[in-house]
Enzyme design. Structure first.
Site, PDB file in Angstrom:
ATOM      1  N   GLY A  31       0.857  -1.194   0.000  1.00  0.00           N
ATOM      2  CA  GLY A  31       0.000   0.000   0.000  1.00  0.00           C
ATOM      3  C   GLY A  31       0.889   1.238   0.000  1.00  0.00           C
ATOM      4  O   GLY A  31       1.989   1.233  -0.564  1.00  0.00           O
ATOM      5  N   ARG A  32       0.413   2.288   0.668  1.00  0.00           N
ATOM      6  CA  ARG A  32       1.160   3.561   0.663  1.00  0.00           C
ATOM      7  C   ARG A  32       2.588   3.387   1.195  1.00  0.00           C
ATOM      8  O   ARG A  32       3.561   3.772   0.545  1.00  0.00           O
ATOM      9  CB  ARG A  32       0.416   4.598   1.532  1.00  0.00           C
ATOM     10  CG  ARG A  32      -0.815   5.177   0.886  1.00  0.00           C
ATOM     11  CD  ARG A  32      -1.584   6.014   1.883  1.00  0.00           C
ATOM     12  NE  ARG A  32      -2.126   5.176   2.932  1.00  0.00           N
ATOM     13  CZ  ARG A  32      -3.416   4.908   3.110  1.00  0.00           C
ATOM     14  NH1 ARG A  32      -4.302   5.474   2.332  1.00  0.00           N
ATOM     15  NH2 ARG A  32      -3.829   4.113   4.070  1.00  0.00           N
ATOM     16  N   ILE A  33       2.735   2.791   2.391  1.00  0.00           N
ATOM     17  CA  ILE A  33       4.070   2.703   2.994  1.00  0.00           C
ATOM     18  C   ILE A  33       4.922   1.666   2.260  1.00  0.00           C
ATOM     19  O   ILE A  33       6.100   1.910   1.977  1.00  0.00           O
ATOM     20  CB  ILE A  33       3.970   2.404   4.511  1.00  0.00           C
ATOM     21  CG1 ILE A  33       3.181   3.527   5.203  1.00  0.00           C
ATOM     22  CG2 ILE A  33       5.353   2.269   5.142  1.00  0.00           C
ATOM     23  CD1 ILE A  33       2.822   3.255   6.656  1.00  0.00           C
ATOM     24  N   GLU A  64       3.186  -3.997  23.657  1.00  0.00           N
ATOM     25  CA  GLU A  64       3.935  -2.751  23.753  1.00  0.00           C
ATOM     26  C   GLU A  64       3.559  -2.081  25.060  1.00  0.00           C
ATOM     27  O   GLU A  64       2.361  -1.971  25.335  1.00  0.00           O
ATOM     28  CB  GLU A  64       3.605  -1.823  22.575  1.00  0.00           C
ATOM     29  CG  GLU A  64       4.210  -2.318  21.285  1.00  0.00           C
ATOM     30  CD  GLU A  64       3.938  -1.406  20.100  1.00  0.00           C
ATOM     31  OE1 GLU A  64       3.509  -0.255  20.308  1.00  0.00           O
ATOM     32  OE2 GLU A  64       4.144  -1.847  18.970  1.00  0.00           O
ATOM     33  N   HIS A  88       8.343   1.913  18.832  1.00  0.00           N
ATOM     34  CA  HIS A  88       7.231   2.359  17.967  1.00  0.00           C
ATOM     35  C   HIS A  88       7.411   3.823  17.540  1.00  0.00           C
ATOM     36  O   HIS A  88       6.619   4.695  17.900  1.00  0.00           O
ATOM     37  CB  HIS A  88       5.888   2.162  18.674  1.00  0.00           C
ATOM     38  CG  HIS A  88       4.742   2.036  17.712  1.00  0.00           C
ATOM     39  ND1 HIS A  88       3.640   1.252  17.941  1.00  0.00           N
ATOM     40  CD2 HIS A  88       4.531   2.602  16.495  1.00  0.00           C
ATOM     41  CE1 HIS A  88       2.805   1.345  16.922  1.00  0.00           C
ATOM     42  NE2 HIS A  88       3.325   2.169  16.016  1.00  0.00           N
ATOM     43  N   THR A 143       7.596  -2.671  10.734  1.00  0.00           N
ATOM     44  CA  THR A 143       7.105  -1.342  11.145  1.00  0.00           C
ATOM     45  C   THR A 143       5.583  -1.309  11.000  1.00  0.00           C
ATOM     46  O   THR A 143       5.002  -0.229  10.890  1.00  0.00           O
ATOM     47  CB  THR A 143       7.710  -0.201  10.284  1.00  0.00           C
ATOM     48  OG1 THR A 143       7.420  -0.478   8.913  1.00  0.00           O
ATOM     49  CG2 THR A 143       9.190  -0.051  10.479  1.00  0.00           C
ATOM     50  N   SER A 144       4.934  -2.490  10.968  1.00  0.00           N
ATOM     51  CA  SER A 144       3.474  -2.493  10.765  1.00  0.00           C
ATOM     52  C   SER A 144       2.770  -2.445  12.133  1.00  0.00           C
ATOM     53  O   SER A 144       2.572  -1.363  12.687  1.00  0.00           O
ATOM     54  CB  SER A 144       3.052  -3.689   9.915  1.00  0.00           C
ATOM     55  OG  SER A 144       3.334  -4.923  10.563  1.00  0.00           O
ATOM     56  N   ARG A 145       2.445  -3.607  12.676  1.00  0.00           N
ATOM     57  CA  ARG A 145       1.903  -3.684  14.032  1.00  0.00           C
ATOM     58  C   ARG A 145       2.524  -4.913  14.692  1.00  0.00           C
ATOM     59  O   ARG A 145       2.739  -5.938  14.030  1.00  0.00           O
ATOM     60  CB  ARG A 145       0.376  -3.830  14.011  1.00  0.00           C
ATOM     61  CG  ARG A 145      -0.387  -2.549  13.736  1.00  0.00           C
ATOM     62  CD  ARG A 145      -0.343  -1.570  14.928  1.00  0.00           C
ATOM     63  NE  ARG A 145      -1.128  -0.378  14.680  1.00  0.00           N
ATOM     64  CZ  ARG A 145      -0.654   0.780  14.221  1.00  0.00           C
ATOM     65  NH1 ARG A 145       0.641   0.912  13.966  1.00  0.00           N
ATOM     66  NH2 ARG A 145      -1.450   1.813  14.041  1.00  0.00           N
TER      67      ARG A 145
HETATM   68  P1  NAD Z   1      -2.370   0.915   3.207  1.00  0.00           P
HETATM   69  O1  NAD Z   1      -3.789   0.575   3.468  1.00  0.00           O
HETATM   70  O2  NAD Z   1      -2.038   1.958   2.191  1.00  0.00           O
HETATM   71  O3  NAD Z   1      -1.554  -0.428   2.806  1.00  0.00           O
HETATM   72  C1  NAD Z   1      -1.755  -1.680   3.399  1.00  0.00           C
HETATM   73  C2  NAD Z   1      -1.672  -2.711   2.299  1.00  0.00           C
HETATM   74  O4  NAD Z   1      -1.673  -4.002   2.912  1.00  0.00           O
HETATM   75  C3  NAD Z   1      -2.865  -2.675   1.332  1.00  0.00           C
HETATM   76  O5  NAD Z   1      -2.417  -2.517   0.001  1.00  0.00           O
HETATM   77  C4  NAD Z   1      -3.554  -4.024   1.543  1.00  0.00           C
HETATM   78  O6  NAD Z   1      -4.075  -4.562   0.348  1.00  0.00           O
HETATM   79  C5  NAD Z   1      -2.397  -4.860   2.072  1.00  0.00           C
HETATM   80  N1  NAD Z   1      -2.842  -6.041   2.800  1.00  0.00           N
HETATM   81  C6  NAD Z   1      -3.867  -6.159   3.681  1.00  0.00           C
HETATM   82  N2  NAD Z   1      -3.955  -7.427   4.137  1.00  0.00           N
HETATM   83  C7  NAD Z   1      -2.947  -8.118   3.541  1.00  0.00           C
HETATM   84  C8  NAD Z   1      -2.508  -9.462   3.619  1.00  0.00           C
HETATM   85  N3  NAD Z   1      -3.129 -10.347   4.401  1.00  0.00           N
HETATM   86  N4  NAD Z   1      -1.451  -9.817   2.861  1.00  0.00           N
HETATM   87  C9  NAD Z   1      -0.819  -8.940   2.059  1.00  0.00           C
HETATM   88  N5  NAD Z   1      -1.191  -7.655   1.934  1.00  0.00           N
HETATM   89  C10 NAD Z   1      -2.245  -7.241   2.682  1.00  0.00           C
HETATM   90  O7  NAD Z   1      -1.762   1.301   4.624  1.00  0.00           O
HETATM   91  P2  NAD Z   1      -0.399   2.097   4.923  1.00  0.00           P
HETATM   92  O8  NAD Z   1      -0.688   3.547   5.065  1.00  0.00           O
HETATM   93  O9  NAD Z   1       0.642   1.647   3.965  1.00  0.00           O
HETATM   94  O10 NAD Z   1      -0.097   1.548   6.400  1.00  0.00           O
HETATM   95  C11 NAD Z   1       0.119   0.154   6.619  1.00  0.00           C
HETATM   96  C12 NAD Z   1       0.156  -0.166   8.095  1.00  0.00           C
HETATM   97  O11 NAD Z   1       1.351   0.329   8.655  1.00  0.00           O
HETATM   98  C13 NAD Z   1      -0.934   0.514   8.935  1.00  0.00           C
HETATM   99  O12 NAD Z   1      -2.143  -0.229   8.924  1.00  0.00           O
HETATM  100  C14 NAD Z   1      -0.339   0.584  10.311  1.00  0.00           C
HETATM  101  O13 NAD Z   1      -0.730  -0.517  11.084  1.00  0.00           O
HETATM  102  C15 NAD Z   1       1.160   0.515  10.043  1.00  0.00           C
HETATM  103  N6  NAD Z   1       1.833   1.778  10.415  1.00  0.00           N
HETATM  104  C16 NAD Z   1       2.763   1.751  11.397  1.00  0.00           C
HETATM  105  C17 NAD Z   1       3.425   2.913  11.750  1.00  0.00           C
HETATM  106  C18 NAD Z   1       4.471   2.903  12.816  1.00  0.00           C
HETATM  107  O14 NAD Z   1       4.593   3.884  13.537  1.00  0.00           O
HETATM  108  N7  NAD Z   1       5.255   1.853  12.935  1.00  0.00           N
HETATM  109  C19 NAD Z   1       3.131   4.122  11.103  1.00  0.00           C
HETATM  110  C20 NAD Z   1       2.185   4.110  10.098  1.00  0.00           C
HETATM  111  C21 NAD Z   1       1.523   2.928   9.763  1.00  0.00           C
END
Ligand code: NAD
Length: 321
Positions: free
Chosen positions: A156-158, A263, A282, A232-234
């Protein structure tokens, strides 16, 4: 006319707070630690709006404790701390803060990846502990980037922002994300192929029932022995007991974690004894500008909800159907 009442569960940056104070009568939790659950119940009782953080569990019980609640504005892009089904049933729009934290989080993923690969933290401890006696041809050898493969789970975005940075390091990028069938500069693969082929595996999925413990003994066993895992996800996306076993037995080379389960990570966690595990508290979105922008988006979502307008960033748009 009296202002609408809102509860803000922590001292968020002034950028967002100024807007909130202008529009609302804001009760702001001042402590460094999050409000305990019973305190949330007490403070939401008369409010019209709530600004929550990822440390606050916002479920149906909390929503029912706030009969006037019109909007929940979560200052994060991930909303796994909010029971979305419960909010939707109650016609409560939930806001999040996407986009503004993409670059900071991708930067952190890359910082962790390079630190683990080149053993920066180990090297730093080595110097501080007075062990640096000479230049040695075999000292703290790490991993190379050029020509290596980076596997991104969740494109996705990140995930895409991490792929963009990888180009500068001459990495080959593959990804697994069933909802992104193709990409300009990265190759879609299935999960098994990604685990088998990647020298670096970086996680960018939201936390859902499907992604909980996506990294476990079985998936770790499919990784290369030189693999470096970056999260860096969850936290709950990785089973930390299984990760510990894989790192301890050198089944994979290293891991770098921005997020853990739970956490904070307990001070007696065995992971903290491992040199090949790097952990930060985090900090993915923790840059000044990013947090300012997150607070602004959270304030904008809150105020839109209080006015009965559509939230600029709503994760349960079904409430408008
Ligand atoms: P996003 O929605 O743009 O991207 C997430 C992607 O994951 C999507 O393209 C989705 O299709 C894909 N996805 C969902 N389930 C999946 C699976 N089972 N297998 C493979 N791909 C799958 O979100 P984003 O803005 O890129 O953020 C992603 C995550 O990063 C957030 O949900 C958040 O939990 C985490 N995050 C963490 C921090 C941090 O401080 N560490 C900061 C920002 C975001």
């Amino acid at each position: 006319m009296p202002k609408t009442k809102v509860f803000v569960t922590r001292l968020i940056p002034e950028k967002g707070l100024t807007l909130i104070r202008d529009f609302c009568d804001a009760d702001i939790w001042q402590d460094e630690l999050p409000p305990p659950r019973e305190m949330i119940f007490e403070r939401v009782r008369g409010v019209d709006g709530l600004v929550s953080l990822l440390t606050d569990k916002i479920d149906g019980e909390v929503m029912d404790a706030a009969p006037h609640l019109k909007v929940i504005s979560n200052m994060a892009v991930g909303v796994d701390n909010v029971d979305l089904a419960a909010a939707t049933t109650r016609k409560l729009p939930v806001g999040n803060t996407p986009g503004v934290l993409t670059d900071a989080t991708a930067d952190m993923a890359f910082a962790l990846m390079t630190s683990a690969a080149r053993r920066i933290v180990e090297g730093e401890k080595y110097v501080r502990n007075g062990k640096w006696k000479t230049w040695h041809p075999q000292l703290l050898l790490g991993a190379d980037f050029v020509g290596a493969t980076l596997g991104i789970i969740g494109f996705g975005r990140i995930g895409k922002a991490v792929a963009k940075r990888a180009k500068g390091f001459d990495l080959r990028v593959i990804y697994y994300d069933p909802s992104v069938p193709s990409a300009f500069d990265a190759v879609p693969v299935d999960l098994d192929a990604l685990l088998r082929e990647s020298d670096f595996v970086s996680l960018h999925v939201p936390l859902t029932e499907e992604t909980r413990h996506l990294v476990n003994a079985e998936t770790l066993n499919k990784m290369k022995p030189n693999a470096i895992l970056v999260n860096t996800s969850r936290g709950p996306v990785v089973d930390l007991q299984d990760l510990y076993d894989a790192l301890k037995s050198k089944r994979i080379f290293a891991a770098a974690l921005d997020v853990t389960e739970p956490e904070p990570l307990p001070a007696d966690s065995p992971l903290l004894e491992l040199d090949n595990c790097l952990i930060v508290p985090h900090l993915g979105s923790a840059s000044k500008y990013t947090r300012d922008m997150m607070s602004l988006l959270a304030a904008q979502n809150l105020i839109a909800g209080l006015k009965g307008e559509r939230l600029p960033h709503c994760v349960n748009p079904q409430v408008y159907d």
